[in-house]
Motif scaffolding. Structure first.
Motif, PDB file in Angstrom:
ATOM      1  N   UNK A   1       0.684  -1.271   0.107  1.00 52.40           N
ATOM      2  CA  UNK A   1      -0.258   0.017   0.273  1.00 52.40           C
ATOM      3  C   UNK A   1       1.358   0.918  -0.127  1.00 52.40           C
ATOM      4  N   UNK A   2       2.108   1.086  -0.112  1.00 51.56           N
ATOM      5  CA  UNK A   2       3.151   2.357   0.120  1.00 51.56           C
ATOM      6  C   UNK A   2       3.494   3.400  -0.959  1.00 51.56           C
ATOM      7  N   UNK A   3       3.136   2.782  -2.211  1.00 55.99           N
ATOM      8  CA  UNK A   3       3.353   3.850  -3.549  1.00 55.99           C
ATOM      9  C   UNK A   3       4.792   4.293  -3.233  1.00 55.99           C
ATOM     10  N   UNK A   4       5.887   3.212  -3.230  1.00 58.32           N
ATOM     11  CA  UNK A   4       7.222   3.475  -3.751  1.00 58.32           C
ATOM     12  C   UNK A   4       7.617   3.681  -5.073  1.00 58.32           C
ATOM     13  N   UNK A   5       8.440   4.035  -5.061  1.00 59.97           N
ATOM     14  CA  UNK A   5       8.671   5.095  -6.249  1.00 59.97           C
ATOM     15  C   UNK A   5       9.460   4.339  -7.275  1.00 59.97           C
ATOM     16  N   UNK A   6      10.476   2.838  -6.750  1.00 62.79           N
ATOM     17  CA  UNK A   6      11.374   1.544  -7.740  1.00 62.79           C
ATOM     18  C   UNK A   6      10.585   1.223  -8.898  1.00 62.79           C
TER      19      UNK A   6
ATOM     20  N   UNK B   1       5.678   9.447 -11.224  1.00 62.22           N
ATOM     21  CA  UNK B   1       4.140   8.849 -11.578  1.00 62.22           C
ATOM     22  C   UNK B   1       3.866   8.473 -13.382  1.00 62.22           C
ATOM     23  N   UNK B   2       4.322   9.749 -13.419  1.00 65.26           N
ATOM     24  CA  UNK B   2       3.783   9.751 -14.985  1.00 65.26           C
ATOM     25  C   UNK B   2       5.054   8.511 -15.923  1.00 65.26           C
ATOM     26  N   UNK B   3       5.775   8.011 -15.567  1.00 63.32           N
ATOM     27  CA  UNK B   3       6.273   6.730 -16.254  1.00 63.32           C
ATOM     28  C   UNK B   3       6.147   5.485 -15.570  1.00 63.32           C
ATOM     29  N   UNK B   4       5.678   5.308 -14.413  1.00 64.23           N
ATOM     30  CA  UNK B   4       4.918   4.410 -13.655  1.00 64.23           C
ATOM     31  C   UNK B   4       3.938   3.640 -13.948  1.00 64.23           C
TER      32      UNK B   4
ATOM     33  N   UNK C   1      11.001  -0.901 -11.321  1.00 63.83           N
ATOM     34  CA  UNK C   1      11.072  -2.020 -11.996  1.00 63.83           C
ATOM     35  C   UNK C   1      10.253  -3.683 -11.450  1.00 63.83           C
ATOM     36  N   UNK C   2       9.931  -3.271  -9.480  1.00 59.40           N
ATOM     37  CA  UNK C   2       9.557  -4.257  -9.165  1.00 59.40           C
ATOM     38  C   UNK C   2       8.054  -3.599  -9.554  1.00 59.40           C
ATOM     39  N   UNK C   3       7.545  -2.053  -9.726  1.00 58.56           N
ATOM     40  CA  UNK C   3       6.147  -2.518 -10.261  1.00 58.56           C
ATOM     41  C   UNK C   3       6.211  -3.731 -10.910  1.00 58.56           C
ATOM     42  N   UNK C   4       6.655  -2.797 -12.633  1.00 55.93           N
ATOM     43  CA  UNK C   4       6.559  -3.524 -13.399  1.00 55.93           C
ATOM     44  C   UNK C   4       6.250  -5.199 -13.301  1.00 55.93           C
ATOM     45  N   UNK C   5       7.321  -5.862 -12.478  1.00 58.47           N
ATOM     46  CA  UNK C   5       7.702  -6.938 -12.571  1.00 58.47           C
ATOM     47  C   UNK C   5       6.385  -7.675 -11.713  1.00 58.47           C
ATOM     48  N   UNK C   6       6.135  -6.626 -10.813  1.00 61.19           N
ATOM     49  CA  UNK C   6       4.714  -7.553 -10.543  1.00 61.19           C
ATOM     50  C   UNK C   6       2.905  -7.196 -11.361  1.00 61.19           C
ATOM     51  N   UNK C   7       3.083  -6.307 -11.910  1.00 63.91           N
ATOM     52  CA  UNK C   7       2.801  -6.083 -12.909  1.00 63.91           C
ATOM     53  C   UNK C   7       1.672  -7.074 -13.977  1.00 63.91           C
ATOM     54  N   UNK C   8       3.576  -7.432 -14.282  1.00 63.12           N
ATOM     55  CA  UNK C   8       3.513  -8.435 -15.119  1.00 63.12           C
ATOM     56  C   UNK C   8       3.116 -10.118 -15.002  1.00 63.12           C
TER      57      UNK C   8
ATOM     58  N   UNK D   1      -5.331  17.120  -7.587  1.00 59.46           N
ATOM     59  CA  UNK D   1      -6.121  17.023  -9.306  1.00 59.46           C
ATOM     60  C   UNK D   1      -4.965  17.379  -9.805  1.00 59.46           C
ATOM     61  N   UNK D   2      -3.702  17.596  -9.503  1.00 54.94           N
ATOM     62  CA  UNK D   2      -2.717  17.020 -10.320  1.00 54.94           C
ATOM     63  C   UNK D   2      -2.363  15.348 -10.578  1.00 54.94           C
ATOM     64  N   UNK D   3      -2.313  14.743  -8.910  1.00 54.35           N
ATOM     65  CA  UNK D   3      -2.103  13.600  -9.679  1.00 54.35           C
ATOM     66  C   UNK D   3      -2.771  13.137 -10.915  1.00 54.35           C
ATOM     67  N   UNK D   4      -4.426  13.107 -10.557  1.00 51.74           N
ATOM     68  CA  UNK D   4      -5.890  12.281 -11.474  1.00 51.74           C
ATOM     69  C   UNK D   4      -5.423  13.151 -12.498  1.00 51.74           C
ATOM     70  N   UNK D   5      -4.387  14.239 -12.812  1.00 45.94           N
ATOM     71  CA  UNK D   5      -4.732  14.342 -14.244  1.00 45.94           C
ATOM     72  C   UNK D   5      -3.095  13.284 -14.621  1.00 45.94           C
ATOM     73  N   UNK D   6      -2.367  13.263 -13.695  1.00 47.53           N
ATOM     74  CA  UNK D   6      -1.084  12.751 -14.921  1.00 47.53           C
ATOM     75  C   UNK D   6      -1.621  11.274 -14.837  1.00 47.53           C
ATOM     76  N   UNK D   7      -2.313  10.790 -13.832  1.00 46.65           N
ATOM     77  CA  UNK D   7      -3.070   9.206 -14.071  1.00 46.65           C
ATOM     78  C   UNK D   7      -3.371   9.150 -15.714  1.00 46.65           C
ATOM     79  N   UNK D   8      -4.424   9.492 -16.073  1.00 49.45           N
ATOM     80  CA  UNK D   8      -5.146   9.749 -16.796  1.00 49.45           C
ATOM     81  C   UNK D   8      -4.670   9.822 -18.038  1.00 49.45           C
TER      82      UNK D   8
END
Length: 259
Positions: free
Chosen positions: A81-86, A122-125, A88-95, A155-162
């Motif tokens: 739940x921590x929303x880390x910034x790394x 955030x944009x890249x992840x 590769x681990x996030x992409x590995x988990x997603x795959x 609002x900025x996080x929403x727009x970035x995510x979208x």
């Protein structure tokens, strides 16, 4: 507890059909995941989805299929739940989640990076996760609005995510101390309206009762109309809410949760 009117009953049944049930504790077991999948098939209809850590995706999908419930979606919790910034681990988990058969991936936005002034992470992840998900697997981005707090930051996080490809924006993990506020929900809906309602809206964090559900559903209804309030656009992330709805609908005794 007030007596349910016909309108209340219809709203309760609708809310139940939009619930995302959660199993998000580090000590979750296979038995608990199977139990949650069984619970997802209620006497008054199925919930929308079950949300599990990526390692339990295959088990959840298999369990639901054995219960003849292929329409209930399996959502994989990633960077949770921590929303880390790394990245590769996030992409590995997603795959891993996609390979295991997830219908949706729910990635926690790197909100601490944004708080420190870093928007690029955030944009890249999110863009990278969307690429892994492709068109088949829907991507939810969870913002943890209780930590972001500032309306402009949310609002900025929403727009970035979208901008990066999110299919749903969700208000929180449900693990934080802060509950989702009406203000945060309005900001998310405002961001969704900027893209013509083509992105979904998920609420989680402090939504436990029929009245809580009604508040957020009415906000979405006021913004987009009744046809928008379907499983592809609106979700209510809560396991406690299901208990309250089943009690109010008269199919479960109070304090009789099966989880």
């Amino acid at each position: 507890m007030r007596e349910m009117t016909v309108e209340d009953e219809q709203l309760a049944l609708h809310a139940l059909s939009l619930i995302d049930l959660f199993a998000f504790n580090s000590g979750d077991t296979e038995q608990r995941i199977v139990g949650m999948c069984q619970r997802a098939l209620t006497p008054v209809g199925p919930v929308a989805a079950v949300c599990v850590h990526s390692r339990f995706v295959c088990l959840a999908r298999t369990s639901l299929d054995r219960l003849f419930a292929p329409a209930i979606r399996v959502v994989a919790l990633v960077n949770f739940p921590y929303g880390g910034s790394s990245l590769e681990p996030v992409l590995a988990e997603t795959r891993a989640a996609v390979i295991s058969g997830a219908d949706e991936v729910d990635v926690v936005y790197p909100f601490r990076a944004l708080l420190s002034g870093d928007q690029q992470t955030g944009l890249q992840m999110i863009a990278a996760c969307k690429e892994v998900c492709g068109s088949r697997v829907k991507l939810t981005v969870t913002l943890e609005t209780g930590d972001l707090r500032d309306p402009q930051m949310i609002l900025q996080a929403c727009r970035n995510a979208i901008l990066s490809g999110a299919d749903f924006i969700k208000s929180g993990t449900g693990k934080g101390l802060a509950v989702t506020t009406s203000q945060a929900a309005r900001i998310i809906l405002e961001s969704v309206a900027e893209v013509g309602g083509q992105v979904g809206f998920k609420i989680a964090g402090g939504i436990r009762t029929f009245d809580d559900a009604g508040t957020f559903l009415k906000m979405a209804h006021a913004r987009f109309g009744p046809q928008w309030l379907n499983v592809d656009r609106v979700r209510l992330g809560s396991s406690g809410l299901l208990d309250d709805l089943l009690v109010r609908l008269g199919v479960q005794e109070e304090n009789a949760s099966r989880l």
